[in-house]
Design a protein around this motif. Structure first.
Motif, PDB file in Angstrom:
ATOM      1  N   LEU A 112       0.837  -1.206   0.000  1.00 37.98           N
ATOM      2  CA  LEU A 112       0.000   0.000   0.000  1.00 37.98           C
ATOM      3  C   LEU A 112       0.870   1.253   0.000  1.00 37.98           C
ATOM      4  O   LEU A 112       0.598   2.212  -0.735  1.00 37.98           O
ATOM      5  N   HIS A 113       1.922   1.233   0.794  1.00 40.33           N
ATOM      6  CA  HIS A 113       2.787   2.415   0.894  1.00 40.33           C
ATOM      7  C   HIS A 113       3.541   2.660  -0.407  1.00 40.33           C
ATOM      8  O   HIS A 113       3.757   3.813  -0.805  1.00 40.33           O
ATOM      9  N   LEU A 114       3.951   1.587  -1.075  1.00 37.00           N
ATOM     10  CA  LEU A 114       4.667   1.736  -2.345  1.00 37.00           C
ATOM     11  C   LEU A 114       3.820   2.442  -3.394  1.00 37.00           C
ATOM     12  O   LEU A 114       4.357   3.117  -4.276  1.00 37.00           O
ATOM     13  N   LEU A 115       2.516   2.296  -3.316  1.00 38.24           N
ATOM     14  CA  LEU A 115       1.635   2.969  -4.264  1.00 38.24           C
ATOM     15  C   LEU A 115       1.042   4.262  -3.701  1.00 38.24           C
ATOM     16  O   LEU A 115       0.112   4.824  -4.263  1.00 38.24           O
ATOM     17  N   GLY A 116       1.601   4.722  -2.596  1.00 41.61           N
ATOM     18  CA  GLY A 116       1.190   6.016  -2.066  1.00 41.61           C
ATOM     19  C   GLY A 116      -0.147   6.031  -1.373  1.00 41.61           C
ATOM     20  O   GLY A 116      -0.717   7.103  -1.148  1.00 41.61           O
ATOM     21  N   LEU A 117      -0.676   4.864  -1.031  1.00 47.52           N
ATOM     22  CA  LEU A 117      -1.961   4.800  -0.339  1.00 47.52           C
ATOM     23  C   LEU A 117      -1.770   5.090   1.151  1.00 47.52           C
ATOM     24  O   LEU A 117      -0.797   4.653   1.761  1.00 47.52           O
ATOM     25  N   ARG A 118      -2.710   5.811   1.731  1.00 47.16           N
ATOM     26  CA  ARG A 118      -2.665   6.138   3.149  1.00 47.16           C
ATOM     27  C   ARG A 118      -3.999   5.784   3.791  1.00 47.16           C
ATOM     28  O   ARG A 118      -5.047   5.827   3.153  1.00 47.16           O
ATOM     29  N   GLU A 119      -3.942   5.453   5.077  1.00 44.78           N
ATOM     30  CA  GLU A 119      -5.145   5.029   5.788  1.00 44.78           C
ATOM     31  C   GLU A 119      -5.960   6.242   6.224  1.00 44.78           C
ATOM     32  O   GLU A 119      -5.502   7.059   7.030  1.00 44.78           O
ATOM     33  N   LEU A 120      -7.153   6.338   5.696  1.00 43.45           N
ATOM     34  CA  LEU A 120      -8.064   7.415   6.069  1.00 43.45           C
ATOM     35  C   LEU A 120      -8.793   7.081   7.363  1.00 43.45           C
ATOM     36  O   LEU A 120      -8.998   7.939   8.226  1.00 43.45           O
ATOM     37  N   GLU A 121      -9.185   5.829   7.485  1.00 41.10           N
ATOM     38  CA  GLU A 121      -9.797   5.317   8.707  1.00 41.10           C
ATOM     39  C   GLU A 121      -9.542   3.823   8.735  1.00 41.10           C
ATOM     40  O   GLU A 121      -9.057   3.252   7.750  1.00 41.10           O
ATOM     41  N   LEU A 170      -3.543  13.518   4.715  1.00 36.22           N
ATOM     42  CA  LEU A 170      -2.848  12.260   4.964  1.00 36.22           C
ATOM     43  C   LEU A 170      -1.409  12.301   4.463  1.00 36.22           C
ATOM     44  O   LEU A 170      -0.575  11.507   4.900  1.00 36.22           O
ATOM     45  N   TRP A 171      -1.108  13.196   3.533  1.00 35.70           N
ATOM     46  CA  TRP A 171       0.242  13.323   2.993  1.00 35.70           C
ATOM     47  C   TRP A 171       0.832  14.651   3.472  1.00 35.70           C
ATOM     48  O   TRP A 171       0.184  15.701   3.370  1.00 35.70           O
ATOM     49  N   ARG A 172       2.034  14.593   3.986  1.00 39.98           N
ATOM     50  CA  ARG A 172       2.667  15.781   4.562  1.00 39.98           C
ATOM     51  C   ARG A 172       3.361  16.563   3.457  1.00 39.98           C
ATOM     52  O   ARG A 172       4.539  16.343   3.148  1.00 39.98           O
ATOM     53  N   ARG A 173       2.624  17.480   2.871  1.00 40.61           N
ATOM     54  CA  ARG A 173       3.142  18.230   1.725  1.00 40.61           C
ATOM     55  C   ARG A 173       4.435  18.968   2.066  1.00 40.61           C
ATOM     56  O   ARG A 173       5.415  18.905   1.303  1.00 40.61           O
ATOM     57  N   ARG A 174       4.439  19.689   3.166  1.00 43.01           N
ATOM     58  CA  ARG A 174       5.625  20.481   3.506  1.00 43.01           C
ATOM     59  C   ARG A 174       6.852  19.592   3.680  1.00 43.01           C
ATOM     60  O   ARG A 174       7.951  19.917   3.220  1.00 43.01           O
ATOM     61  N   GLN A 175       6.666  18.448   4.328  1.00 42.25           N
ATOM     62  CA  GLN A 175       7.782  17.530   4.542  1.00 42.25           C
ATOM     63  C   GLN A 175       8.268  16.930   3.218  1.00 42.25           C
ATOM     64  O   GLN A 175       9.477  16.803   2.987  1.00 42.25           O
ATOM     65  N   LEU A 176       7.352  16.568   2.339  1.00 41.02           N
ATOM     66  CA  LEU A 176       7.724  16.007   1.046  1.00 41.02           C
ATOM     67  C   LEU A 176       8.515  17.023   0.222  1.00 41.02           C
ATOM     68  O   LEU A 176       9.569  16.700  -0.356  1.00 41.02           O
ATOM     69  N   GLU A 177       8.035  18.243   0.156  1.00 39.92           N
ATOM     70  CA  GLU A 177       8.705  19.265  -0.653  1.00 39.92           C
ATOM     71  C   GLU A 177      10.053  19.649  -0.061  1.00 39.92           C
ATOM     72  O   GLU A 177      11.013  19.920  -0.801  1.00 39.92           O
ATOM     73  N   ILE A 214      17.040   7.213  -4.139  1.00 32.81           N
ATOM     74  CA  ILE A 214      16.177   6.273  -4.856  1.00 32.81           C
ATOM     75  C   ILE A 214      15.067   5.758  -3.949  1.00 32.81           C
ATOM     76  O   ILE A 214      13.909   5.648  -4.371  1.00 32.81           O
ATOM     77  N   ARG A 215      15.414   5.467  -2.697  1.00 31.52           N
ATOM     78  CA  ARG A 215      14.371   5.009  -1.765  1.00 31.52           C
ATOM     79  C   ARG A 215      13.292   6.074  -1.610  1.00 31.52           C
ATOM     80  O   ARG A 215      12.098   5.767  -1.575  1.00 31.52           O
ATOM     81  N   GLN A 216      13.716   7.329  -1.540  1.00 30.40           N
ATOM     82  CA  GLN A 216      12.748   8.410  -1.401  1.00 30.40           C
ATOM     83  C   GLN A 216      11.818   8.480  -2.606  1.00 30.40           C
ATOM     84  O   GLN A 216      10.611   8.700  -2.476  1.00 30.40           O
ATOM     85  N   LEU A 217      12.365   8.258  -3.791  1.00 29.14           N
ATOM     86  CA  LEU A 217      11.546   8.297  -5.004  1.00 29.14           C
ATOM     87  C   LEU A 217      10.675   7.054  -5.141  1.00 29.14           C
ATOM     88  O   LEU A 217       9.535   7.132  -5.615  1.00 29.14           O
ATOM     89  N   VAL A 218      11.198   5.909  -4.741  1.00 28.47           N
ATOM     90  CA  VAL A 218      10.413   4.669  -4.827  1.00 28.47           C
ATOM     91  C   VAL A 218       9.153   4.771  -3.972  1.00 28.47           C
ATOM     92  O   VAL A 218       8.074   4.317  -4.374  1.00 28.47           O
ATOM     93  N   PHE A 219       9.274   5.393  -2.806  1.00 26.90           N
ATOM     94  CA  PHE A 219       8.134   5.507  -1.900  1.00 26.90           C
ATOM     95  C   PHE A 219       7.403   6.840  -2.032  1.00 26.90           C
ATOM     96  O   PHE A 219       6.507   7.126  -1.237  1.00 26.90           O
ATOM     97  N   ASP A 220       7.744   7.635  -3.043  1.00 20.60           N
ATOM     98  CA  ASP A 220       7.041   8.894  -3.233  1.00 20.60           C
ATOM     99  C   ASP A 220       5.583   8.612  -3.619  1.00 20.60           C
ATOM    100  O   ASP A 220       5.312   7.766  -4.476  1.00 20.60           O
ATOM    101  N   PRO A 221       4.624   9.311  -3.010  1.00 13.50           N
ATOM    102  CA  PRO A 221       3.213   9.024  -3.302  1.00 13.50           C
ATOM    103  C   PRO A 221       2.719   9.530  -4.647  1.00 13.50           C
ATOM    104  O   PRO A 221       1.572   9.248  -5.027  1.00 13.50           O
ATOM    105  N   LEU A 222       3.532  10.281  -5.380  1.00 11.14           N
ATOM    106  CA  LEU A 222       3.154  10.770  -6.711  1.00 11.14           C
ATOM    107  C   LEU A 222       1.816  11.510  -6.677  1.00 11.14           C
ATOM    108  O   LEU A 222       0.878  11.192  -7.416  1.00 11.14           O
ATOM    109  N   LEU A 223       1.762  12.502  -5.823  1.00 11.38           N
ATOM    110  CA  LEU A 223       0.536  13.286  -5.688  1.00 11.38           C
ATOM    111  C   LEU A 223       0.337  14.207  -6.892  1.00 11.38           C
ATOM    112  O   LEU A 223       1.305  14.580  -7.568  1.00 11.38           O
ATOM    113  N   PRO A 224      -0.898  14.618  -7.153  1.00 14.76           N
ATOM    114  CA  PRO A 224      -1.168  15.549  -8.265  1.00 14.76           C
ATOM    115  C   PRO A 224      -0.758  16.974  -7.897  1.00 14.76           C
ATOM    116  O   PRO A 224      -0.473  17.283  -6.734  1.00 14.76           O
ATOM    117  N   ASP A 225      -0.752  17.842  -8.894  1.00 15.20           N
ATOM    118  CA  ASP A 225      -0.219  19.187  -8.689  1.00 15.20           C
ATOM    119  C   ASP A 225      -1.061  20.043  -7.756  1.00 15.20           C
ATOM    120  O   ASP A 225      -0.589  21.084  -7.282  1.00 15.20           O
TER     121      ASP A 225
END
Length: 264
Positions: A112-121, A170-177, A214-225
């Motif tokens: 789930l994490h590899l595809l950027g999925l996060r637990e909402l509930e 669910l995704w920490r934008r500031r931390q990712l950027e 590479i690890r950071q990119l492999v686990f990147d959630p690939l969020l939209p703009d």
């Protein structure tokens, strides 16, 4: 680092090309691992099917590692992995799945994490439906990576208002950027000054820094703009690709395989 991790990461970096046992042991030695530990790790990895022995003392990734290797290699394709987001979501429901087997749970969570999925509930994970792959491909990929085949994987464009509002958090934008900016600076500075280092030091640092990026990119959630600075992410990917090419060239030079080094 553990010898098995060094061996697997070096083989992952070769994009399927075999490597001599001597070169793999040498890579471990460079990272502070003894010859005996490295050779023991080769035997254990081979017995586990993670690597396989081919002619003349050459090794390559084995069947047990190819699925993960294929997924790891996706980081190289950059922004081609995403498409414009229309507001829909990919949903994975795991609420009915057993949780008694910790190994199974870890594999499920990694997939789930590899595809950027996060637990909402509890039992409900999601991500923006902006991946370029079809839903069938995404579902199959999750199953191959360790998600239980009984898990429901589907899309929706009608998430209720409260969940739609909560999901982006669910995704920490500031931390990712911040991570993108730090990697761009770190990798760029290293590429500018690596020629002033002894070859062994340069090879060791290239391995460590490249592995982190590479690890950071492999686990990147690939969020939209709308949820992330995609231009900054693309810049990080481009820098990581240049760093990876340079790092491989340095390692080849250290193994006495003459190759012109591209300073990036």
């Amino acid at each position: 680092p553990r010898p098995k991790d060094v061996i697997l990461r070096v083989l992952l970096a070769t994009s399927g090309q075999p490597m001599a046992a001597q070169a793999l042991v040498g890579a471990c030695t460079l990272m502070g691992v003894s010859d005996n530990s490295a050779r023991t790790a080769l035997v254990r990895l081979r017995n586990a099917g993670l690597i396989q022995h081919i002619d003349r003392g050459q090794y390559q990734l084995g069947p047990a590692a190819t699925t993960l290797a294929d997924d790891v290699a996706r980081w190289r394709s950059g922004e081609a992995r995403v498409r414009p987001w229309s507001g829909g979501w990919i949903i994975v429901h795991t609420g009915a799945l057993p949780r008694s087997d910790r190994t199974v749970v870890r594999q499920r969570e990694r997939a789930l994490h590899l595809l950027g999925l996060r637990e909402l509930e509890s039992g409900l994970t999601l991500r923006p439906d902006n991946l370029s792959d079809s839903l069938d491909s995404i579902r199959d990929r999750l199953y191959r990576l360790g998600l239980d085949p009984a898990a429901a994987v589907f899309t929706t464009s009608t998430l209720d208002a409260s969940r739609t509002q909560a999901a982006p958090g669910l995704w920490r934008r500031r931390q990712l950027e911040l991570g993108y900016r730090q990697q761009i600076e770190t990798l760029g500075q290293w590429m500018d000054g690596w020629q002033n280092k002894p070859l062994d030091q340069a090879a060791r640092e290239a391995f460590e820094l490249g592995d982190q990026a590479i690890r950071q990119l492999v686990f990147d959630p690939l969020l939209p703009d709308t949820l992330i600075n995609t231009q900054l992410r693309a810049e990080f990917t481009d820098v990581a690709l240049r760093f990876d090419r340079l790092g491989q060239a340095i390692w080849k030079q250290r193994a006495h395989q003459p190759e012109a080094l591209d300073h990036g």
